[in-house]
Design a protein around this motif. Sequence first.
Motif, PDB file in Angstrom:
ATOM      1  N   ARG A 245       0.844  -1.206   0.000  1.00  0.00           N
ATOM      2  CA  ARG A 245       0.000   0.000   0.000  1.00  0.00           C
ATOM      3  C   ARG A 245       0.874   1.250   0.000  1.00  0.00           C
ATOM      4  NH1 ARG A 245      -5.577   0.192   1.150  1.00  0.00           N
ATOM      5  NH2 ARG A 245      -6.297   2.255   1.744  1.00  0.00           N
ATOM      6  N   ALA A 246       1.918   1.258   0.816  1.00  0.00           N
ATOM      7  CA  ALA A 246       2.826   2.412   0.865  1.00  0.00           C
ATOM      8  C   ALA A 246       3.541   2.615  -0.463  1.00  0.00           C
ATOM      9  CB  ALA A 246       3.845   2.224   1.992  1.00  0.00           C
ATOM     10  N   ARG A 247       3.896   1.529  -1.102  1.00  0.00           N
ATOM     11  CA  ARG A 247       4.616   1.642  -2.373  1.00  0.00           C
ATOM     12  C   ARG A 247       3.748   2.226  -3.477  1.00  0.00           C
ATOM     13  NH1 ARG A 247       8.236  -3.839  -1.769  1.00  0.00           N
ATOM     14  NH2 ARG A 247       9.935  -2.806  -0.643  1.00  0.00           N
ATOM     15  N   ARG A 248       2.429   2.194  -3.311  1.00  0.00           N
ATOM     16  CA  ARG A 248       1.550   2.860  -4.294  1.00  0.00           C
ATOM     17  C   ARG A 248       1.806   4.368  -4.313  1.00  0.00           C
ATOM     18  NH1 ARG A 248      -3.931   0.325  -2.241  1.00  0.00           N
ATOM     19  NH2 ARG A 248      -3.243  -1.816  -2.247  1.00  0.00           N
ATOM     20  N   TYR A 249       2.374   4.870  -3.222  1.00  0.00           N
ATOM     21  CA  TYR A 249       2.721   6.298  -3.139  1.00  0.00           C
ATOM     22  C   TYR A 249       4.200   6.513  -3.455  1.00  0.00           C
ATOM     23  CZ  TYR A 249      -1.822   6.578  -0.887  1.00  0.00           C
ATOM     24  OH  TYR A 249      -3.168   6.486  -0.615  1.00  0.00           O
ATOM     25  N   GLN A 250       4.829   5.536  -4.059  1.00  0.00           N
ATOM     26  CA  GLN A 250       6.241   5.548  -4.443  1.00  0.00           C
ATOM     27  C   GLN A 250       7.197   5.603  -3.250  1.00  0.00           C
ATOM     28  OE1 GLN A 250       4.142   8.034  -6.302  1.00  0.00           O
ATOM     29  NE2 GLN A 250       3.653   6.149  -7.379  1.00  0.00           N
ATOM     30  N   VAL A 251       6.742   5.174  -2.083  1.00  0.00           N
ATOM     31  CA  VAL A 251       7.596   5.119  -0.902  1.00  0.00           C
ATOM     32  C   VAL A 251       8.563   3.951  -1.073  1.00  0.00           C
ATOM     33  CG1 VAL A 251       7.608   4.723   1.600  1.00  0.00           C
ATOM     34  CG2 VAL A 251       5.840   6.162   0.577  1.00  0.00           C
ATOM     35  N   THR A 252       9.861   4.212  -0.806  1.00  0.00           N
ATOM     36  CA  THR A 252      10.871   3.164  -0.994  1.00  0.00           C
ATOM     37  C   THR A 252      11.780   2.977   0.215  1.00  0.00           C
ATOM     38  OG1 THR A 252      12.380   4.742  -2.040  1.00  0.00           O
ATOM     39  CG2 THR A 252      10.938   3.458  -3.505  1.00  0.00           C
ATOM     40  N   TRP A 253      12.032   4.017   0.980  1.00  0.00           N
ATOM     41  CA  TRP A 253      12.950   3.900   2.112  1.00  0.00           C
ATOM     42  C   TRP A 253      12.340   2.999   3.175  1.00  0.00           C
ATOM     43  CZ3 TRP A 253      13.960   9.800   3.196  1.00  0.00           C
ATOM     44  CH2 TRP A 253      14.712  10.342   2.153  1.00  0.00           C
ATOM     45  N   GLU A 254      13.169   2.144   3.767  1.00  0.00           N
ATOM     46  CA  GLU A 254      12.673   1.268   4.827  1.00  0.00           C
ATOM     47  C   GLU A 254      12.108   2.074   5.990  1.00  0.00           C
ATOM     48  OE1 GLU A 254      15.283  -1.831   6.161  1.00  0.00           O
ATOM     49  OE2 GLU A 254      15.278  -2.828   4.216  1.00  0.00           O
ATOM     50  N   SER A 255      12.750   3.171   6.343  1.00  0.00           N
ATOM     51  CA  SER A 255      12.266   3.981   7.471  1.00  0.00           C
ATOM     52  C   SER A 255      10.888   4.555   7.184  1.00  0.00           C
ATOM     53  CB  SER A 255      13.249   5.101   7.794  1.00  0.00           C
ATOM     54  OG  SER A 255      13.427   5.951   6.671  1.00  0.00           O
ATOM     55  N   THR A 256      10.657   4.983   5.955  1.00  0.00           N
ATOM     56  CA  THR A 256       9.365   5.555   5.601  1.00  0.00           C
ATOM     57  C   THR A 256       8.309   4.465   5.459  1.00  0.00           C
ATOM     58  OG1 THR A 256      10.555   7.310   4.436  1.00  0.00           O
ATOM     59  CG2 THR A 256       8.204   7.147   4.031  1.00  0.00           C
ATOM     60  N   LEU A 257       8.687   3.324   4.915  1.00  0.00           N
ATOM     61  CA  LEU A 257       7.756   2.200   4.847  1.00  0.00           C
ATOM     62  C   LEU A 257       7.336   1.779   6.252  1.00  0.00           C
ATOM     63  CD1 LEU A 257       9.570   0.110   2.085  1.00  0.00           C
ATOM     64  CD2 LEU A 257       7.291   1.122   1.869  1.00  0.00           C
ATOM     65  N   THR A 258       8.290   1.755   7.177  1.00  0.00           N
ATOM     66  CA  THR A 258       7.987   1.402   8.565  1.00  0.00           C
ATOM     67  C   THR A 258       7.043   2.414   9.186  1.00  0.00           C
ATOM     68  OG1 THR A 258      10.118   0.273   8.799  1.00  0.00           O
ATOM     69  CG2 THR A 258       8.991   0.929  10.838  1.00  0.00           C
ATOM     70  N   SER A 259       7.280   3.683   8.938  1.00  0.00           N
ATOM     71  CA  SER A 259       6.383   4.724   9.475  1.00  0.00           C
ATOM     72  C   SER A 259       4.975   4.569   8.916  1.00  0.00           C
ATOM     73  CB  SER A 259       6.915   6.121   9.130  1.00  0.00           C
ATOM     74  OG  SER A 259       8.133   6.360   9.790  1.00  0.00           O
ATOM     75  N   PHE A 260       4.870   4.365   7.616  1.00  0.00           N
ATOM     76  CA  PHE A 260       3.568   4.226   6.977  1.00  0.00           C
ATOM     77  C   PHE A 260       2.805   3.040   7.574  1.00  0.00           C
ATOM     78  CE2 PHE A 260       0.493   2.933   3.832  1.00  0.00           C
ATOM     79  CZ  PHE A 260       0.100   4.096   3.185  1.00  0.00           C
ATOM     80  N   VAL A 261       3.459   1.890   7.661  1.00  0.00           N
ATOM     81  CA  VAL A 261       2.801   0.692   8.178  1.00  0.00           C
ATOM     82  C   VAL A 261       2.466   0.874   9.662  1.00  0.00           C
ATOM     83  CG1 VAL A 261       3.077  -1.780   8.607  1.00  0.00           C
ATOM     84  CG2 VAL A 261       3.785  -0.810   6.410  1.00  0.00           C
ATOM     85  N   SER A 262       3.330   1.535  10.407  1.00  0.00           N
ATOM     86  CA  SER A 262       3.041   1.797  11.821  1.00  0.00           C
ATOM     87  C   SER A 262       1.775   2.632  11.969  1.00  0.00           C
ATOM     88  CB  SER A 262       4.221   2.515  12.485  1.00  0.00           C
ATOM     89  OG  SER A 262       5.369   1.703  12.504  1.00  0.00           O
TER      90      SER A 262
END
Length: 146
Positions: free
Chosen positions: A63-80
Amino acid sequence: MRIRPEQLEAFQRRADADFVARMAKYLLSEYSDVGVEFPRYSSPLGEVPVEVLEEMIHNGIARARRYQVTWESTLTSFVSIMFVVAPNFDEHPLIRRVLNDNNISPDLRVDMLFERTEEENWDEAEAQYDPQTWGVNPEPPPEDEG
């Protein structure tokens, strides 16, 4: 030495699985008491079976990658945020606007959410919690007979 595409794909799958496992460990250490809603029951995050949690995380990363998120830290924040607020928090109009803002680098947008939104926006996102968004429908745990 040449790495074939199927070898690269296997490395990527392994790296993704390792990342999901690290994120599960992080979520369990930080948010084990957070309530998670499923279509048929609710549970504290700490009581969600690991295989279900990892599938939820995998779906959250997608779901986060649909917004072009790639960094692990940002993916972790999004999922959190999915676990703390709602798995579909990004459907709130103002939140979605920030996540789609082409004037901000995709991996900085999650941080910008907190600068461009108000607490009431998060309350509204939480009120729209949709357990179907997790993409899992586990069986409820057996009732205690004691």
